[in-house]
Design a protein around this motif. Structure first.
Motif, PDB file in Angstrom:
ATOM      1  N   ASN A 172      63.364  30.073 105.258  1.00 17.07           N
ATOM      2  CA  ASN A 172      63.578  30.338 103.837  1.00 17.07           C
ATOM      3  C   ASN A 172      62.542  31.495 103.689  1.00 17.07           C
ATOM      4  O   ASN A 172      61.474  31.183 103.800  1.00 17.07           O
ATOM      5  N   VAL A 173      62.879  32.755 103.395  1.00 20.20           N
ATOM      6  CA  VAL A 173      61.949  33.817 103.005  1.00 20.20           C
ATOM      7  C   VAL A 173      60.989  33.369 101.920  1.00 20.20           C
ATOM      8  O   VAL A 173      59.623  33.868 101.945  1.00 20.20           O
ATOM      9  N   GLU A 174      61.684  32.595 100.779  1.00 20.78           N
ATOM     10  CA  GLU A 174      60.365  32.465  99.677  1.00 20.78           C
ATOM     11  C   GLU A 174      59.397  31.640 100.163  1.00 20.78           C
ATOM     12  O   GLU A 174      58.296  31.450  99.960  1.00 20.78           O
ATOM     13  N   ASP A 175      59.520  30.682 101.199  1.00 21.30           N
ATOM     14  CA  ASP A 175      58.632  29.753 101.615  1.00 21.30           C
ATOM     15  C   ASP A 175      57.736  30.613 102.623  1.00 21.30           C
ATOM     16  O   ASP A 175      56.509  30.235 102.521  1.00 21.30           O
ATOM     17  N   ILE A 176      58.354  31.569 103.330  1.00 17.73           N
ATOM     18  CA  ILE A 176      57.494  32.250 104.189  1.00 17.73           C
ATOM     19  C   ILE A 176      56.377  33.019 103.445  1.00 17.73           C
ATOM     20  O   ILE A 176      55.372  33.300 103.595  1.00 17.73           O
ATOM     21  N   LYS A 177      57.024  33.643 102.122  1.00 15.19           N
ATOM     22  CA  LYS A 177      56.095  34.368 101.356  1.00 15.19           C
ATOM     23  C   LYS A 177      54.929  33.573 100.809  1.00 15.19           C
ATOM     24  O   LYS A 177      53.851  34.115 100.717  1.00 15.19           O
ATOM     25  N   LYS A 178      55.218  32.420 100.501  1.00 19.05           N
ATOM     26  CA  LYS A 178      54.150  31.366  99.948  1.00 19.05           C
ATOM     27  C   LYS A 178      53.263  31.050 100.943  1.00 19.05           C
ATOM     28  O   LYS A 178      52.053  31.125 100.842  1.00 19.05           O
ATOM     29  N   ILE A 179      53.611  30.887 102.365  1.00 20.88           N
ATOM     30  CA  ILE A 179      52.551  30.685 103.372  1.00 20.88           C
ATOM     31  C   ILE A 179      51.895  31.973 103.439  1.00 20.88           C
ATOM     32  O   ILE A 179      50.544  31.796 103.667  1.00 20.88           O
ATOM     33  N   VAL A 180      52.313  33.226 103.706  1.00 21.97           N
ATOM     34  CA  VAL A 180      51.588  34.483 103.922  1.00 21.97           C
ATOM     35  C   VAL A 180      50.619  34.682 102.746  1.00 21.97           C
ATOM     36  O   VAL A 180      49.693  34.864 102.934  1.00 21.97           O
ATOM     37  N   ASN A 181      51.107  34.509 101.484  1.00 19.18           N
ATOM     38  CA  ASN A 181      50.108  34.721 100.333  1.00 19.18           C
ATOM     39  C   ASN A 181      49.196  33.528 100.085  1.00 19.18           C
ATOM     40  O   ASN A 181      47.796  34.042 100.025  1.00 19.18           O
ATOM     41  N   HIS A 182      49.162  32.427 100.714  1.00 15.42           N
ATOM     42  CA  HIS A 182      48.365  31.272 100.939  1.00 15.42           C
ATOM     43  C   HIS A 182      47.256  31.865 101.893  1.00 15.42           C
ATOM     44  O   HIS A 182      45.998  31.674 101.589  1.00 15.42           O
ATOM     45  N   TYR A 183      47.631  32.150 102.911  1.00 17.88           N
ATOM     46  CA  TYR A 183      46.779  32.171 104.221  1.00 17.88           C
ATOM     47  C   TYR A 183      46.078  33.871 104.148  1.00 17.88           C
ATOM     48  O   TYR A 183      44.854  33.947 104.734  1.00 17.88           O
ATOM     49  N   LEU A 184      46.921  34.765 103.769  1.00 23.90           N
ATOM     50  CA  LEU A 184      46.577  36.048 104.046  1.00 23.90           C
ATOM     51  C   LEU A 184      46.254  37.057 102.654  1.00 23.90           C
ATOM     52  O   LEU A 184      45.925  38.035 102.877  1.00 23.90           O
ATOM     53  N   SER A 185      46.473  36.468 101.655  1.00 25.41           N
ATOM     54  CA  SER A 185      46.043  37.232 100.519  1.00 25.41           C
ATOM     55  C   SER A 185      44.750  36.973 100.008  1.00 25.41           C
ATOM     56  O   SER A 185      43.806  36.415 100.240  1.00 25.41           O
TER      57      SER A 185
END
Length: 107
Positions: free
Chosen positions: A94-107
């Motif tokens: 799920n692209v939206e779930d992936i975006k949340k994970i990326v933003n959580h760890y890499l933003s």
């Protein structure tokens, strides 16, 4: 055509061995054009994604359930030079779930 040795052995019970070829992971096949034409592909992706043209570029192709692990590792990584990272999620993710994970760890 088979994925690897194990499947080749299974196929050899039904087909002549000289007719079976190991082609490797189909997941990787989609990136062969990029590797074969890496300069043109890098130019296209760097330009279309607005990335730095002088940085090295790393393509990370995630499996269906390793996005969080990869992001946690990247969050702890301190490269000596600036790099572009292009992250491609698994098609079933799920692209939206992936975006949340990326933003959580890499933003």
């Amino acid at each position: 055509m088979s994925h690897g040795n194990q499947y080749t052995q299974i196929l050899s019970e039904f087909y002549p061995k000289n007719r079976i070829k190991i082609i490797g992971s189909l997941k990787i096949k989609q990136y062969l054009d990029i590797v074969d034409n890496k300069h043109a592909a890098k130019k296209y992706y760097v330009n279309s994604l607005g990335l730095s043209k002088t940085n090295k570029t790393i393509l990370v192709a995630a499996s269906s359930d390793d996005t969080e692990h990869i992001c946690r590792l990247l969050a702890k990584w301190s490269p000596e030079v600036s790099v572009n990272i292009i992250f491609t999620p698994h098609p079933s993710s799920n692209v939206e779930d992936i975006k949340k994970i990326v933003n959580h760890y890499l933003s």
